[in-house]
Design a protein around this motif. Structure first.
Motif, mmCIF file in Angstrom:
data_model
loop_
_atom_site.group_PDB
_atom_site.id
_atom_site.type_symbol
_atom_site.label_atom_id
_atom_site.label_comp_id
_atom_site.label_asym_id
_atom_site.label_seq_id
_atom_site.Cartn_x
_atom_site.Cartn_y
_atom_site.Cartn_z
ATOM 1 N N LYS A 61 2.425 1.582 -3.482
ATOM 2 C CA LYS A 61 1.567 1.943 -4.622
ATOM 3 C C LYS A 61 0.870 3.290 -4.439
ATOM 4 O O LYS A 61 0.632 4.002 -5.404
ATOM 5 N N TYR A 83 -8.527 -3.969 -4.273
ATOM 6 C CA TYR A 83 -9.914 -4.396 -4.000
ATOM 7 C C TYR A 83 -10.427 -3.943 -2.631
ATOM 8 O O TYR A 83 -11.562 -4.200 -2.272
ATOM 9 N N GLY A 84 -9.558 -3.381 -1.840
ATOM 10 C CA GLY A 84 -9.983 -2.966 -0.495
ATOM 11 C C GLY A 84 -10.063 -4.107 0.502
ATOM 12 O O GLY A 84 -10.781 -4.019 1.498
ATOM 13 N N ILE A 132 -4.643 9.754 3.153
ATOM 14 C CA ILE A 132 -6.043 9.285 3.273
ATOM 15 C C ILE A 132 -6.866 10.436 3.841
ATOM 16 O O ILE A 132 -6.438 11.093 4.810
ATOM 17 N N LEU A 171 -6.279 -4.237 4.015
ATOM 18 C CA LEU A 171 -6.236 -3.742 5.394
ATOM 19 C C LEU A 171 -7.182 -4.530 6.314
ATOM 20 O O LEU A 171 -6.878 -4.734 7.483
ATOM 21 N N ARG A 173 -12.480 1.386 -0.216
ATOM 22 C CA ARG A 173 -11.298 2.006 -0.809
ATOM 23 C C ARG A 173 -11.437 3.518 -0.713
ATOM 24 O O ARG A 173 -12.536 4.065 -0.865
ATOM 25 N N GLY A 174 -10.312 4.213 -0.467
ATOM 26 C CA GLY A 174 -10.335 5.677 -0.375
ATOM 27 C C GLY A 174 -10.816 6.287 -1.685
ATOM 28 O O GLY A 174 -10.646 5.702 -2.760
ATOM 29 N N ASN A 177 0.843 -1.210 0.000
ATOM 30 C CA ASN A 177 0.000 0.000 0.000
ATOM 31 C C ASN A 177 0.870 1.248 0.000
ATOM 32 O O ASN A 177 0.647 2.178 -0.785
ATOM 33 N N ASP A 225 5.169 6.523 4.447
ATOM 34 C CA ASP A 225 5.338 6.867 3.025
ATOM 35 C C ASP A 225 4.978 8.327 2.820
ATOM 36 O O ASP A 225 4.336 8.941 3.679
HETATM 37 P P1 ADP Z 1 -6.509 -1.615 -1.503
HETATM 38 O O1 ADP Z 1 -5.077 -1.277 -1.267
HETATM 39 O O2 ADP Z 1 -6.721 -2.806 -2.315
HETATM 40 O O3 ADP Z 1 -7.309 -0.435 -1.940
HETATM 41 P P2 ADP Z 1 -6.586 -1.921 1.357
HETATM 42 O O4 ADP Z 1 -7.571 -2.594 2.220
HETATM 43 O O5 ADP Z 1 -5.191 -2.380 1.449
HETATM 44 O O6 ADP Z 1 -7.148 -2.008 -0.098
HETATM 45 O O7 ADP Z 1 -6.645 -0.396 1.678
HETATM 46 C C1 ADP Z 1 -7.886 0.227 1.835
HETATM 47 C C2 ADP Z 1 -7.794 1.704 1.559
HETATM 48 O O8 ADP Z 1 -6.962 2.339 2.535
HETATM 49 C C3 ADP Z 1 -7.123 2.021 0.276
HETATM 50 O O9 ADP Z 1 -8.040 1.935 -0.800
HETATM 51 C C4 ADP Z 1 -6.642 3.429 0.490
HETATM 52 O O10 ADP Z 1 -7.672 4.344 0.305
HETATM 53 C C5 ADP Z 1 -6.291 3.424 1.958
HETATM 54 N N1 ADP Z 1 -4.836 3.238 2.194
HETATM 55 C C6 ADP Z 1 -4.249 2.202 2.789
HETATM 56 N N2 ADP Z 1 -2.927 2.395 2.892
HETATM 57 C C7 ADP Z 1 -2.684 3.598 2.369
HETATM 58 C C8 ADP Z 1 -1.488 4.388 2.190
HETATM 59 N N3 ADP Z 1 -0.304 3.961 2.585
HETATM 60 N N4 ADP Z 1 -1.616 5.595 1.612
HETATM 61 C C9 ADP Z 1 -2.833 6.055 1.225
HETATM 62 N N5 ADP Z 1 -3.994 5.359 1.373
HETATM 63 C C10 ADP Z 1 -3.906 4.157 1.929
#
Ligand code: ADP
Length: 457
Positions: free
Chosen positions: A363, A416-417, A392, A420, A406-407, A360, A387
């Motif tokens: 990317k 896919y959300g 968020i 986490l 997802r954000g 995460n 990072d």
């Molecule tokens: P995905 O990465 O597949 O979207 P995750 O469950 O890993 O799903 O993350 C859920 C959401 O949390 C992400 O869609 C994003 O909005 C937010 N997120 C998680 N980690 C980060 C990060 N390091 N920087 C920004 N947003 C993050």
């Protein structure tokens, strides 16, 4: 047996027991009072007669008999005098008297005897006069006293029976009234089904035990409703996410089947299909992991893991497999004893969790370096993943642990959300915590705290 009946029976039994003790005591004390009182009266009469007979010279037996007959104070009174030879020297009645030798001997031995002969109270005692010992036996029938006691007995029995009936009826009414709110709750609960999980039961006065039960039940309903909504959304999200690659694949295949294609076109189609299949595979693996850890986490083997080594291994693996990921670990504080770096857990699961966080961070920061700070703090291991990515929004930050959430700023970044949600479950399984702080456009810090092995000893 329902509580209402149980309460009524218990209440009735208590009241009936108290009443029983009370009425039998009244009867017992009244009856013994009557008896003692009557014996005293017989005694008075017998002593008066003895004194007149023996002490007063002017009164002879025939005069005394006349006096006795005319002054009979007690009903069917009979007074008998026996001399030392057990000869009857005087009797207040004209009837023939049968000498009761055993009673006379008993009186001589015990000085005073109180007994009864069918309904008559009998009192015997020794009377000394001029060095002679007379045995006096006086008896009478306490007709009024016995009638009063009989009447009292009747009143007590009738009162007792009426009280029992009143107690049982009152018990049923009061327990029914006390449990009425309970029946109300039961009826309301019966109407709650999967289709109306949003209904709540009446919380009454919010104070008594039944209200507390209703409040607790409502809280449980709230949790159930949330869990149900989460599960329903999860299923529809999963179906939706799976449908998209399948639709793309179907369209691709159907398009190619319309006419014969060149080899290059077929290769292109198969490449596109492989991409979609990989997506499906990733998604289904994520779903499987989440399901496994949510419903049967006992299946995972727990071992002793050197957490610093595991983290280094994960960073190397990620960089090897995906060249675009860059990590930079700094061991900010290390313990004196290496054993404090041991944790109890499952290495495979922790790898999934840490890889999700690192992927995460990579990317969402356009594959910038992810800084990882490692701290050993007493009985805890604290790892921060930092990072400088898109961040968020405050609206999203509380929801990102929900499956498929997802954000809003991630439309153009694949995912896919699920990552986490899975990571949170894994960290919780290891008795740890995960905390995220973030600022839009500035970056995100994910802090994981795990207890070390020593903290379980
Ligand atoms: P995905 O990465 O597949 O979207 P995750 O469950 O890993 O799903 O993350 C859920 C959401 O949390 C992400 O869609 C994003 O909005 C937010 N997120 C998680 N980690 C980060 C990060 N390091 N920087 C920004 N947003 C993050």
């Amino acid at each position: 047996m329902n509580i209402r009946l149980k309460l009524s029976i218990q209440f009735s039994l208590i009241v009936i027991s108290i009443l029983l003790v009370f009425t039998t005591s009244i009867y017992y004390f009244s009856s013994s009072y009557r008896k003692n009182d009557y014996y005293n009266r017989i005694k008075d009469r017998a002593y008066t007669t003895a004194r007149l007979l023996l002490d007063v010279q002017e009164v002879d037996k025939s005069l005394l008999k006349i006096i006795d007959k005319n002054t009979q104070a007690l009903y069917q009174e009979k007074i008998l005098f026996y001399d030392q030879n057990n000869e009857l020297v005087y009797s207040t009645t004209d009837d023939s008297v049968k000498i009761n030798l055993p009673l006379i001997n008993e009186i001589r031995a015990a000085q005073t005897v109180e007994t009864n002969d069918s309904l008559r109270e009998v009192l015997g005692f020794l009377y000394k006069y001029n060095n002679q010992e007379y045995v006096v036996i006086a008896s009478a029938y306490d007709i009024y006293g016995l009638a009063k006691i009989k009447n009292l007995k009747f009143i007590l029995i009738v009162g007792f029976l009426i009280s029992i009936i009143i107690t049982i009826i009152a018990g049923l009414i009061f327990s029914g009234r006390a449990l009425k709110p309970m029946s109300k709750v039961i009826n309301q609960v019966k109407k709650i089904t999967i289709t109306n999980l949003n209904s709540r039961v009446d919380e009454g006065n919010c104070k008594d035990e039944i209200a507390q039960l209703a409040i607790t039940f409502n809280q449980m309903l709230q949790r159930l409703e949330e869990a149900f909504i989460l599960q329903r959304d999860f299923v529809s999200n999963a179906a939706h996410e799976l449908r998209t690659p399948f639709t793309v694949m179907l369209a691709e295949v159907e398009y190619n089947l319309l006419q014969e294609r060149t080899k290059a076109q077929y290769v292109n189609t198969l490449t596109n299909l492989a991409i979609e299949i990989r997506k499906i595979s990733k998604l289904s693996n994520g779903l499987l992991d989440l399901a496994r850890i949510s419903y049967d986490n006992s299946a995972f083997e727990i071992n002793t893991i050197r957490i610093d080594e595991l983290l280094l291994e994960i960073c190397n693996d990620i960089s090897d497999i995906k060249k675009e990921h860059h990590t930079n670990i700094t061991f900010k504080s290390l313990p004196e004893d290496d054993n404090d770096l041991n944790i109890l857990g499952n290495a495979q699961l922790l790898s999934i969790a840490f890889k999700n966080i690192i992927e995460n961070a990579s990317k969402f920061s356009n594959y910038n370096v992810v800084d990882i700070d490692f701290y050993s703090l007493g009985k805890n291991i604290l790892i921060q993943f930092k990072d400088k990515g898109i961040g968020i929004s405050p609206d999203d930050i509380h929801k990102i642990f929900q499956p498929f959430y997802r954000g809003k700023n991630t439309q153009f970044i694949a995912g896919y959300g699920l990552g986490l949600a899975l990571t949170l479950k894994i960290i919780q399984l290891h008795n740890g915590t995960i905390d995220i702080t973030s600022e839009l456009g500035v970056g995100t810090t994910v802090t994981v705290t795990l207890p070390n092995k020593a903290s379980f000893i």
